[in-house]
Design a protein around this motif. Structure first.
Motif, PDB file in Angstrom:
ATOM      1  N   GLY A  97      53.108 101.546  29.639  1.00  0.00           N
ATOM      2  CA  GLY A  97      52.995 100.277  28.908  1.00  0.00           C
ATOM      3  C   GLY A  97      54.361  99.635  28.805  1.00  0.00           C
ATOM      4  N   ILE A  98      54.396  98.391  28.340  1.00  0.00           N
ATOM      5  CA  ILE A  98      55.673  97.678  28.240  1.00  0.00           C
ATOM      6  C   ILE A  98      56.516  98.226  27.088  1.00  0.00           C
ATOM      7  N   VAL A  99      57.766  98.525  27.380  1.00  0.00           N
ATOM      8  CA  VAL A  99      58.714  98.923  26.332  1.00  0.00           C
ATOM      9  C   VAL A  99      59.570  97.678  26.034  1.00  0.00           C
ATOM     10  N   PRO A 100      59.372  97.054  24.860  1.00  0.00           N
ATOM     11  CA  PRO A 100      60.033  95.769  24.584  1.00  0.00           C
ATOM     12  C   PRO A 100      61.547  95.785  24.761  1.00  0.00           C
ATOM     13  N   GLU A 101      62.209  96.859  24.349  1.00  0.00           N
ATOM     14  CA  GLU A 101      63.676  96.913  24.462  1.00  0.00           C
ATOM     15  C   GLU A 101      64.112  96.893  25.926  1.00  0.00           C
ATOM     16  N   ILE A 102      63.368  97.617  26.773  1.00  0.00           N
ATOM     17  CA  ILE A 102      63.699  97.625  28.206  1.00  0.00           C
ATOM     18  C   ILE A 102      63.420  96.242  28.791  1.00  0.00           C
ATOM     19  N   ALA A 103      62.298  95.642  28.362  1.00  0.00           N
ATOM     20  CA  ALA A 103      61.918  94.323  28.895  1.00  0.00           C
ATOM     21  C   ALA A 103      63.015  93.292  28.620  1.00  0.00           C
ATOM     22  N   SER A 104      63.514  93.241  27.379  1.00  0.00           N
ATOM     23  CA  SER A 104      64.514  92.214  27.061  1.00  0.00           C
ATOM     24  C   SER A 104      65.836  92.479  27.769  1.00  0.00           C
ATOM     25  N   ARG A 105      66.203  93.757  27.867  1.00  0.00           N
ATOM     26  CA  ARG A 105      67.453  94.091  28.560  1.00  0.00           C
ATOM     27  C   ARG A 105      67.375  93.694  30.040  1.00  0.00           C
ATOM     28  N   GLN A 106      66.242  93.956  30.658  1.00  0.00           N
ATOM     29  CA  GLN A 106      66.068  93.594  32.067  1.00  0.00           C
ATOM     30  C   GLN A 106      66.034  92.064  32.260  1.00  0.00           C
ATOM     31  N   GLN A 107      65.434  91.378  31.281  1.00  0.00           N
ATOM     32  CA  GLN A 107      65.430  89.905  31.355  1.00  0.00           C
ATOM     33  C   GLN A 107      66.875  89.394  31.418  1.00  0.00           C
ATOM     34  N   LEU A 108      67.703  89.973  30.562  1.00  0.00           N
ATOM     35  CA  LEU A 108      69.108  89.570  30.477  1.00  0.00           C
ATOM     36  C   LEU A 108      69.832  89.829  31.809  1.00  0.00           C
ATOM     37  N   ARG A 109      69.495  90.973  32.418  1.00  0.00           N
ATOM     38  CA  ARG A 109      70.140  91.318  33.696  1.00  0.00           C
ATOM     39  C   ARG A 109      69.665  90.408  34.823  1.00  0.00           C
ATOM     40  N   LYS A 110      68.407  89.988  34.770  1.00  0.00           N
ATOM     41  CA  LYS A 110      67.806  89.311  35.925  1.00  0.00           C
ATOM     42  C   LYS A 110      67.815  87.794  35.883  1.00  0.00           C
ATOM     43  N   ILE A 111      67.955  87.200  34.702  1.00  0.00           N
ATOM     44  CA  ILE A 111      67.763  85.748  34.627  1.00  0.00           C
ATOM     45  C   ILE A 111      68.722  84.971  35.558  1.00  0.00           C
ATOM     46  N   THR A 112      69.995  85.360  35.573  1.00  0.00           N
ATOM     47  CA  THR A 112      70.941  84.621  36.428  1.00  0.00           C
ATOM     48  C   THR A 112      70.655  84.873  37.918  1.00  0.00           C
ATOM     49  N   ILE A 146      60.661  69.102  37.544  1.00  0.00           N
ATOM     50  CA  ILE A 146      60.907  69.915  36.348  1.00  0.00           C
ATOM     51  C   ILE A 146      61.292  71.334  36.753  1.00  0.00           C
ATOM     52  N   LEU A 147      62.373  71.815  36.122  1.00  0.00           N
ATOM     53  CA  LEU A 147      62.763  73.218  36.290  1.00  0.00           C
ATOM     54  C   LEU A 147      62.010  74.025  35.236  1.00  0.00           C
ATOM     55  N   GLY A 148      61.281  75.038  35.669  1.00  0.00           N
ATOM     56  CA  GLY A 148      60.533  75.880  34.728  1.00  0.00           C
ATOM     57  C   GLY A 148      61.186  77.249  34.600  1.00  0.00           C
ATOM     58  N   ILE A 149      61.197  77.774  33.381  1.00  0.00           N
ATOM     59  CA  ILE A 149      61.770  79.107  33.139  1.00  0.00           C
ATOM     60  C   ILE A 149      60.789  79.908  32.291  1.00  0.00           C
ATOM     61  N   GLU A 150      60.460  81.122  32.761  1.00  0.00           N
ATOM     62  CA  GLU A 150      59.480  81.958  32.055  1.00  0.00           C
ATOM     63  C   GLU A 150      60.034  83.387  31.918  1.00  0.00           C
ATOM     64  N   THR A 151      60.138  83.851  30.675  1.00  0.00           N
ATOM     65  CA  THR A 151      60.601  85.231  30.438  1.00  0.00           C
ATOM     66  C   THR A 151      59.862  85.829  29.234  1.00  0.00           C
ATOM     67  N   SER A 152      58.557  85.549  29.105  1.00  0.00           N
ATOM     68  CA  SER A 152      57.882  85.952  27.862  1.00  0.00           C
ATOM     69  C   SER A 152      57.602  87.451  27.752  1.00  0.00           C
ATOM     70  N   CYS A 153      57.544  88.152  28.898  1.00  0.00           N
ATOM     71  CA  CYS A 153      57.195  89.570  28.825  1.00  0.00           C
ATOM     72  C   CYS A 153      58.043  90.382  29.820  1.00  0.00           C
ATOM     73  N   ASP A 154      57.446  90.795  30.927  1.00  0.00           N
ATOM     74  CA  ASP A 154      58.192  91.636  31.868  1.00  0.00           C
ATOM     75  C   ASP A 154      58.387  90.974  33.224  1.00  0.00           C
ATOM     76  N   GLU A 155      58.167  89.651  33.284  1.00  0.00           N
ATOM     77  CA  GLU A 155      58.490  88.911  34.500  1.00  0.00           C
ATOM     78  C   GLU A 155      59.616  87.931  34.200  1.00  0.00           C
ATOM     79  N   THR A 156      60.556  87.825  35.132  1.00  0.00           N
ATOM     80  CA  THR A 156      61.618  86.820  35.017  1.00  0.00           C
ATOM     81  C   THR A 156      61.325  85.800  36.102  1.00  0.00           C
ATOM     82  N   ALA A 157      61.075  84.550  35.716  1.00  0.00           N
ATOM     83  CA  ALA A 157      60.626  83.579  36.721  1.00  0.00           C
ATOM     84  C   ALA A 157      61.294  82.224  36.552  1.00  0.00           C
ATOM     85  N   VAL A 158      61.617  81.617  37.697  1.00  0.00           N
ATOM     86  CA  VAL A 158      62.231  80.287  37.739  1.00  0.00           C
ATOM     87  C   VAL A 158      61.511  79.501  38.825  1.00  0.00           C
TER      88      VAL A 158
END
Ligand code: KG4
Ligand code: ZN
Length: 333
Positions: free
Chosen positions: A40-55, A3-15
């Motif tokens: 603390g976590i800034v949600p807008e920064i977190a989602s933008r970084q997720q987008l940059r890092k997932i690939t 199984i390939l797992g993908i996790e991006t719920s907060c400030d970690e990008t994980a595969v």
């Protein structure tokens, strides 16, 4: 089954890729560092970084294990709880892969992932057992009846345990996230230096509350000079940490005893706390209870635990379709 797992719920990008829910074949986690200056976590920064890092994270994981439509059997992805913008990045990435590669998709509850991190530590783990999930956003005591079948026994009335660590760390000027820093500083501190108050609940109530403790640390520090704070920093950390640990261990062991269960599995970022691990094992042993912790790297957010949970969901015949949506407050049961 792989199984390939993908996790991006907060400030970690994980595969990750996990075989049969137990054997980690590859896993990679990117942790965002941009939030520390904001305390603390800034949600807008977190989602933008997720987008940059997932690939890039996916590509890095692919170097360790040749992820392809023929080498994996299904895709598991965190669908909640978490930050909506962050969750959507991983979820859409997983949906696109599942659609393009024609592989089954399974949405996983992030908290369920933290429970399965224990199975990666001990492949022989079998329900029933009691589990304590202690992370930055959650403090939950759960009876695991069977894999994927949960009864919630208790939760926090206010702050999560990790949140208490982070907020007290902020009061002490230690930066974000603060749990690890407090853990390190407390190692050489006097746990009896100051007795911070603890919350009390009725017998049989497996509840948690940390906001009073956080406030009492704030009140205690109010009239203390900078010199005092720096001279006794280790002792303040150790005294605070000891209180949190007592408030976590006592209800967990009571629940195990009341339910006639001799195993407690702990999960979530706070499970990485060295003193919690030591005190829990010590106090549980006195009552004939075994305590299990994930390896340090599987306490905090990762995708191996999501792939593991996904395997057990698929084994039950569950599958998600491409209309799957992210749910920020997804409950465990
Ligand atoms: O599970 P996690 O990575 O993310 C959430 O799902 O929330 O947990 C992060 C939390 C943070 O609050 C962090 O301060 C705490 O786990 N944490 C620790 C330690 N390492 C991480 N708390 C206490 N001691 C540690 N060693
Ligand atoms: Zn988590």
């Amino acid at each position: 089954m792989k199984i390939l797992g993908i996790e991006t719920s907060c400030d970690e990008t994980a595969v990750a890729v996990v075989e049969d829910g137990k054997v980690v074949l590859a896993d990679f986690v990117y942790s965002q560092v941009e939030h520390s200056e904001f305390g603390g976590i800034v949600p807008e920064i977190a989602s933008r970084q997720q987008l940059r890092k997932i690939t890039p994270v996916f590509e890095t994981c692919k170097k360790a294990y040749d992820i392809s439509p023929s080498s994996i059997d299904a895709i598991a992805v965190t669908r909640g709880p978490g930050l909506i913008g962050s969750l959507m990045v991983g979820l859409n990435f997983a949906k696109a892969l599942s659609f393009g590669w024609n592989l089954p998709l399974i949405g996983v509850n992030h908290l369920e992932g933290h429970i399965f991190a224990n199975l990666l530590a001990d492949n022989s783990l079998k329900p029933p057992f009691i589990t304590l999930i202690v992370s930055g956003g959650h403090t939950l005591l759960v009876r695991v009846e069977d894999w994927c079948q949960y009864t919630i026994l208790g939760s926090t009335r206010d702050d999560a345990a990790g949140e208490a660590f982070d907020k007290v760390a902020k009061l002490l000027g230690l930066g974000y996230p603060g749990g690890y820093m407090i853990d390190q500083l407390a190692k050489v501190g006097d746990r009896e230096f100051h007795r911070f108050p603890r919350s009390h609940f009725k017998k049989g109530e497996y509840q948690f509350s940390f906001s009073g403790l956080k406030t009492s640390v704030a009140v205690y520090l109010r009239d203390k000079s900078d010199d005092f704070r720096s001279q006794y920093l280790n002792d303040i950390c150790a005294s605070f940490q000891e209180r949190v640990i007592d408030m976590l261990v006592t209800p967990s062991l009571n629940a195990a005893l009341d339910h006639g269960i001799d195993l407690v599995a702990v999960g979530g970022g706070v499970a990485a706390n060295s003193r919690l691990r030591e005190a829990f094992v010590e106090r549980a042993a006195q009552k004939g209870i075994r305590v299990l912790f994930p390896a340090f790297k599987y306490c905090t957010d990762n995708a191996a635990m999501i792939a593991s949970a996904g395997y057990f969901r698929l084994a039950r015949g569950e599958q998600s379709d491409h209309s799957l949506v992210a749910v920020p407050y997804l409950p465990l049961a």
